[in-house]
Every structure is written in C-alpha cells, then in structure tokens.
Design an enzyme around this catalytic site. Structure first.
Site, PDB file in Angstrom:
ATOM      1  N   GLY A  47       5.123 134.217 -12.820  1.00 23.55           N
ATOM      2  CA  GLY A  47       6.249 133.321 -12.593  1.00 23.55           C
ATOM      3  C   GLY A  47       5.946 132.383 -11.440  1.00 23.55           C
ATOM      4  N   GLN A  52       7.364 126.655  -4.632  1.00 29.21           N
ATOM      5  CA  GLN A  52       5.999 127.172  -4.490  1.00 29.21           C
ATOM      6  C   GLN A  52       4.940 126.111  -4.769  1.00 29.21           C
ATOM      7  OE1 GLN A  52       6.815 130.906  -6.988  1.00 29.21           O
ATOM      8  NE2 GLN A  52       5.355 131.604  -5.457  1.00 29.21           N
ATOM      9  N   CYS A  89       3.742 138.079  -4.804  1.00 26.99           N
ATOM     10  CA  CYS A  89       4.140 136.681  -4.897  1.00 26.99           C
ATOM     11  C   CYS A  89       2.927 135.800  -4.616  1.00 26.99           C
ATOM     12  CB  CYS A  89       5.246 136.404  -3.878  1.00 26.99           C
ATOM     13  SG  CYS A  89       5.799 134.699  -3.864  1.00 26.99           S
ATOM     14  N   LEU A  90       2.741 134.767  -5.421  1.00 29.12           N
ATOM     15  CA  LEU A  90       1.586 133.873  -5.240  1.00 29.12           C
ATOM     16  C   LEU A  90       1.638 133.166  -3.888  1.00 29.12           C
ATOM     17  CD1 LEU A  90       1.344 132.297  -8.810  1.00 29.12           C
ATOM     18  CD2 LEU A  90      -0.171 134.028  -7.824  1.00 29.12           C
ATOM     19  N   HIS A 131      13.330 137.288  -9.063  1.00 27.96           N
ATOM     20  CA  HIS A 131      12.359 136.878  -8.037  1.00 27.96           C
ATOM     21  C   HIS A 131      12.284 135.345  -7.961  1.00 27.96           C
ATOM     22  CE1 HIS A 131       8.315 137.477  -5.936  1.00 27.96           C
ATOM     23  NE2 HIS A 131       8.317 136.181  -6.207  1.00 27.96           N
ATOM     24  N   GLU A 132      12.189 134.697  -9.116  1.00 29.51           N
ATOM     25  CA  GLU A 132      12.030 133.233  -9.119  1.00 29.51           C
ATOM     26  C   GLU A 132      13.329 132.529  -8.716  1.00 29.51           C
ATOM     27  OE1 GLU A 132       9.104 132.397  -9.061  1.00 29.51           O
ATOM     28  OE2 GLU A 132       8.220 134.155  -9.992  1.00 29.51           O
ATOM     29  N   HIS A 135      13.693 132.427  -5.070  1.00 33.25           N
ATOM     30  CA  HIS A 135      12.905 131.349  -4.455  1.00 33.25           C
ATOM     31  C   HIS A 135      13.727 130.062  -4.321  1.00 33.25           C
ATOM     32  CE1 HIS A 135       8.819 132.640  -3.728  1.00 33.25           C
ATOM     33  NE2 HIS A 135       8.676 133.156  -4.929  1.00 33.25           N
TER      34      HIS A 135
HETATM   35 ZN    ZN Z   1       7.293 134.525  -5.539  1.00 32.64          ZN
END
Ligand code: ZN
Length: 155
Positions: A47, A52, A89-90, A131-132, A135
């Site tokens: 995701g 991000q 998380c990226l 999670h997204e 963000h």
């Molecule tokens: Zn993340």
C-alpha cells in the site's frame, strides 16, 4: 508512469500533515494514482498513500496480491472486531511492530475513474486500508504499536 521518491519519517514533515480532499478528478490525480502504483510495486509494498510521495492529497493505492485498488477520498464508514498483527511502512524502513486494527471494515471512496464505490475488507486488506487512511491524517503505525512488539533492524 514514473517512479516517485518515497518520503521518510525522519526527514519529511509532510508525513505528519493532514491531506486535502480531492475535489476534482483531473489528469493530475489520474497520473498521481498511476505513479503511486508503480512506486508501490517497485518498492514491493502492499500500500502507499500520497504523502509518502510528497503530495498532501487524500489518495491511496493498495495491492495485497489480489489486484490493484485505487482510492480517492477514502473514508471508513463501518468497522467491526479486532485483530493484532505485524506492520511495516515504506516510509519507516527497518522498523516493524504489531498494531491492533479492526478485523472488518467498510470503506467508501471514489475509484480511479471518479465513481463512488464501497469496498469491504478483512484481514490484511482491512489492515492496509486503515494504515493508508491513517497516513492521510498524519498518523503513522509507530504511533499505535503495541508496547513490547516494536523491532528495529537498524540498531
Ligand atoms: Zn505506511
């Protein structure tokens, strides 16, 4: 399509800001969705949210291995149950931890073509949605990690 740079929680304040609603599905948003999908696949993530890649818009992409989902202005409208599992998380490389999320959620959003849709998810998909969407509100999973479950492989 183009790869975009993934922001990092240590250096990019944008990850702590609230994203703005998209009021028009224009070419820019369509391109952003495509670039985010390419960037997510390239980084082997499940995701990605627009902050991000440095953009404060309420736009996310998800693929947990069941196909690409593009969502604009996503909102959780219903949720049920609880599940605790590991997340990463990226934008937070090297750190994982367990987070409690709903076991089922229903999300409303616009799809990649600007149409109103409703989606349901359980398990990893429910987790990815939460999670997204976090963000988009400047919330990171490390804020919610169950004490004692955080692992940092950078140390
Ligand atoms: Zn993340």
């Amino acid at each position: 399509m183009a790869l975009r740079r993934i922001t990092n929680y240590k250096t990019d304040d944008i990850l702590r800001k609230k994203s703005k609603y998209v009021d028009k599905m224009d070419e820019k948003v369509v391109r952003l969705l495509d670039d985010m999908a390419e960037t997510m696949y390239h980084a082997k993530g499940v995701g990605l949210a627009a902050p991000q890649v440095g953009i404060l818009k309420r736009v996310i992409v998800i693929d947990i291995g069941e196909g690409l989902v593009k969502l604009v202005n996503p909102e959780i409208v219903e949720q049920e149950g609880k599940q605790q599992d590991i997340e990463g998380c990226l934008s937070i490389p090297g750190i994982t931890g367990e987070v409690v999320r709903p076991s089922w959620i229903k999300v409303k959003a616009l799809n990649g073509k600007g149409k109103n849709i409703k989606l349901e998810g359980t398990g990893l998909l429910a987790r990815a949605f939460c999670h997204e969407i976090d963000h988009l509100n400047g919330i990171l999973f490390i804020d919610k990690v169950v004490p004692g479950t955080k692992k940092d492989i950078n140390i």
